[in-house]
Design a protein around this motif. Structure first.
Motif, PDB file in Angstrom:
ATOM      1  N   ASN A  21       9.930  14.146   3.192  1.00  0.00           N
ATOM      2  CA  ASN A  21      11.159  15.836   3.597  1.00  0.00           C
ATOM      3  C   ASN A  21      10.292  15.119   5.228  1.00  0.00           C
ATOM      4  O   ASN A  21      11.092  15.489   6.363  1.00  0.00           O
ATOM      5  N   GLU A  22       9.921  13.768   5.837  1.00  0.00           N
ATOM      6  CA  GLU A  22       9.020  13.810   6.888  1.00  0.00           C
ATOM      7  C   GLU A  22       8.012  12.365   6.756  1.00  0.00           C
ATOM      8  O   GLU A  22       7.749  12.408   5.713  1.00  0.00           O
ATOM      9  N   ALA A  23       8.866  11.369   7.885  1.00  0.00           N
ATOM     10  CA  ALA A  23       8.065   9.935   7.607  1.00  0.00           C
ATOM     11  C   ALA A  23       7.745   9.587   9.513  1.00  0.00           C
ATOM     12  O   ALA A  23       8.450   9.726  10.376  1.00  0.00           O
ATOM     13  N   PHE A  24       6.317   8.386   8.919  1.00  0.00           N
ATOM     14  CA  PHE A  24       6.418   7.886  10.093  1.00  0.00           C
ATOM     15  C   PHE A  24       5.794   6.212   9.620  1.00  0.00           C
ATOM     16  O   PHE A  24       5.460   6.393   8.711  1.00  0.00           O
ATOM     17  N   TRP A  44       1.010  -0.927   0.162  1.00  0.00           N
ATOM     18  CA  TRP A  44      -0.399   0.153   0.048  1.00  0.00           C
ATOM     19  C   TRP A  44       0.257   1.078  -0.011  1.00  0.00           C
ATOM     20  O   TRP A  44       1.645   1.261   0.693  1.00  0.00           O
ATOM     21  N   ALA A  45       0.507   2.214  -0.194  1.00  0.00           N
ATOM     22  CA  ALA A  45       1.345   3.927  -0.280  1.00  0.00           C
ATOM     23  C   ALA A  45      -0.025   5.142  -0.279  1.00  0.00           C
ATOM     24  O   ALA A  45      -0.731   5.218  -0.319  1.00  0.00           O
ATOM     25  N   ALA A  46       0.574   5.952   0.040  1.00  0.00           N
ATOM     26  CA  ALA A  46       0.746   7.014   0.819  1.00  0.00           C
ATOM     27  C   ALA A  46       1.019   8.452   0.790  1.00  0.00           C
ATOM     28  O   ALA A  46       1.985   7.937   1.076  1.00  0.00           O
ATOM     29  N   VAL A  47       1.422   9.437   0.894  1.00  0.00           N
ATOM     30  CA  VAL A  47       1.859  11.174   0.854  1.00  0.00           C
ATOM     31  C   VAL A  47       2.274  11.101   1.301  1.00  0.00           C
ATOM     32  O   VAL A  47       1.542  12.146   2.384  1.00  0.00           O
ATOM     33  N   GLU A  48       3.416  11.402   2.504  1.00  0.00           N
ATOM     34  CA  GLU A  48       3.612  11.792   3.656  1.00  0.00           C
ATOM     35  C   GLU A  48       5.196  11.427   3.904  1.00  0.00           C
ATOM     36  O   GLU A  48       5.871  10.134   3.720  1.00  0.00           O
ATOM     37  N   VAL A  49       6.425  12.261   4.383  1.00  0.00           N
ATOM     38  CA  VAL A  49       8.029  12.041   4.195  1.00  0.00           C
ATOM     39  C   VAL A  49       8.377  12.116   5.810  1.00  0.00           C
ATOM     40  O   VAL A  49       8.309  13.219   6.194  1.00  0.00           O
TER      41      VAL A  49
END
Length: 548
Positions: free
Chosen positions: A480-483, A334-339
């Motif tokens: 840029n940011e992720a968890f 699965w995947a979605a946007v946020e780093v």
């Protein structure tokens, strides 16, 4: 032994000259020879010349360049440890007699114990037999019960802080991290990872810790006693943090009848751990050589909600996926946007806490632009991952990805699947990087469920499944940011089924998840799959942002 025999017992050679060590503290405690050495100081055998008895003196070693503020904080911590321990009178709690500030450092004067720590005993000899480990557990559990009854939580139960005397007594030492009800602890967060293998998951997430946290740490300590290694073995402190937060404990091999009890004590959910009374009864039975009845879980999982439609499963915690990716046979992605940049996400609403081997730093995010971001319209997530790339994760895949109604994209084969989807209230972007960051923070703090859930995905032959999820967890840097977060099978096996990475690139926020539904891959491989896919997506978005 006459007191005079204690004096001048140690010859040292310093610059080729022999001399006698006759240091005396407070005109009373004569230091004899070191009993143990550690990174934070030395424990000495000393003679109390006033009362004519042996004592142990703990010397707190301070770095020479330590600034005055930190030096005073260390002095205060030593006084605090002495005050806390002095409140407790119990045969399995070390007695603290005195605390001294001399030669510009703190010294704790304690009961002299003859023997060795549990850590030394196991490492120098061999793991303990089950009945002996259970006997240690009975003593330390009783000490913890007394500590909790006094309104304190120890927070540092580990093999190095359990002392085994030559008479067979197990003694709990080192109350330096203990907290009293109502006490503010923010100034000591840097101690969080002193022994991450033995810190409960909630402690590693930055929570204060409760008696249930001490119970988890005792379970990990007894696990070490019988197995010779911690329940989440790892090569580095950061790897240990990741494994404790994201994986069930390693199944014990030597623990025998003690094993089922240890696994209950090591449940990642505090409310699911057994009560102190239940553990005490079981340990007493095992210590007496009888077979203990394995206590039931503290609570029965709530009935599973209705199956989730064939869309994305709920999400929990990922771990840094740093080992080579294995080819999965039964997986879904699965995947979605946020780093993020993270080591561990805990703490302040708009801050990130980075845990390293020796320090904890609270860092505010860099100033983010309020101007419109690079992605002004929805991104076609199906075009981010070509089939050739996805086949590295799903080898049997032949078809292109199929769009979903919420803007994501899905690749599926029998038993396998990959989905990329927007993150956060069906939005995948904010107008600006600042707005996307706020969406990211809201997702991290509020939208990641923790606890029992049900999910299904008919396209990969995953019927309605009972599972449990955990909250935000660390991932290696991506975007840029992720968890991350994980989903585990119900507590019968505790097997990791799904791993997710939530990441931000500029003004986009995306969820990436990788799922193995047939048990063919282990936890690290599943997390590696999620992290690999998230990295592909972040790279593709950055290339698109740069005009490539």
């Amino acid at each position: 032994m006459p007191l005079s025999d204690y004096v001048a017992v140690r010859d040292r050679i310093v610059n080729g000259v022999s001399r006698i060590d006759t240091r005396v503290l407070a005109g009373r405690y004569r230091l004899l020879n070191p009993l143990s050495e550690g990174g934070s100081g030395t424990v000495w055998l000393a003679a109390d010349e006033t009362l004519g008895r042996d004592v142990a003196v703990k010397e707190i070693r301070l770095p020479p360049d330590l600034d005055p503020v930190r030096r005073q904080e260390t002095y205060a911590a030593a006084l605090r440890e002495a005050n806390l321990a002095a409140r407790l009178k119990h045969p399995s709690i070390v007695t603290v007699h005195d605390v001294i500030i001399e030669q510009e450092r703190p010294w704790l004067v304690m009961e002299r114990l003859s023997g060795a720590s549990l850590e030394q005993t196991v490492r120098n000899r061999r793991p303990l037999p089950v009945h002996q480990a259970a006997r240690v557990g009975v003593g330390i559990l009783s000490a913890l019960a007394a500590t909790h009854a006094a309104g304190m939580v120890h927070r540092d139960v580990q093999p190095g802080n359990v002392f085994l005397t030559r008479t067979g007594r197990a003694v709990l030492t080192d109350f330096g991290l203990a907290v009293v009800d109502g006490e503010v602890t923010s100034g000591r967060t840097g101690h969080l990872v002193d022994a991450p293998n033995y810190a409960a998951p909630e402690r590693l997430r930055g929570e204060r810790g409760t008696p249930a946290s001490d119970l988890w740490s005792l379970g990990a300590t007894l696990y070490f006693a019988v197995e010779g290694l911690p329940p989440h073995p790892a090569a580095t402190p950061i790897a240990a943090i990741s494994r404790v937060l994201t994986e069930p404990a390693r199944q014990p091999e030597r623990a025998g009848a003690l094993g089922p009890l240890l696994m209950l004590m090591l449940d990642p959910l505090p409310e699911a751990r057994p009560s102190f009374e239940t553990v005490a009864r079981a340990l007493e039975e095992l210590a007496a050589g009888r077979t203990a009845t394995t206590p039931p879980p503290a609570s029965t999982p709530a009935p599973a909600p209705a199956p989730v439609p064939a869309a994305a499963p709920h999400r929990p915690q990922p771990a840094p996926a740093l080992r080579p990716l294995l080819q999965p046979r039964g997986a879904a992605l699965w995947a979605a946007v946020e780093v993020a940049v993270v080591a561990v996400v805990i703490g302040a609403t708009m801050g990130v806490v980075h845990l390293s081997a020796d320090r904890t730093v609270v860092e505010k995010p860099a100033a983010l632009s309020e101007k419109p971001g690079a992605f002004a319209t929805p991104v076609d997530l199906c075009k981010l991952l070509p089939v050739a790339s996805v086949q590295r994760l799903l080898p049997a895949l032949n078809d292109e990805g199929k769009p979903t109604s919420n803007g994501g994209c899905r690749w599926t084969v029998s038993g396998l699947g990959l989905e990329v989807r927007p993150s956060g209230l069906n939005k995948q972007w904010g107008k600006s990087p600042r707005q996307a960051h706020e969406l990211f923070v809201n997702e991290r703090n509020n939208a990641i469920p923790s606890g029992q859930l049900a999910w299904s995905w008919s396209d990969i032959q995953a019927g309605a499944r009972s599972a449990r999820s955990t909250g935000p967890l660390p991932v290696a840097p991506v975007g840029n940011e992720a968890f991350g977060y994980d989903v585990y099978e119900n507590r019968k096996t505790g097997r990791l089924e799904q791993s997710f990475v939530v990441l931000r690139v500029d003004n986009l926020v995306v969820d990436v998840g990788y799922t193995v539904v047939d048990g063919s891959e282990d936890g690290p491989s599943i997390r590696a799959g999620a992290h690999t896919a998230a990295t592909w997506i972040a790279n593709a978005l950055n290339k698109q942002k740069a005009g490539g």
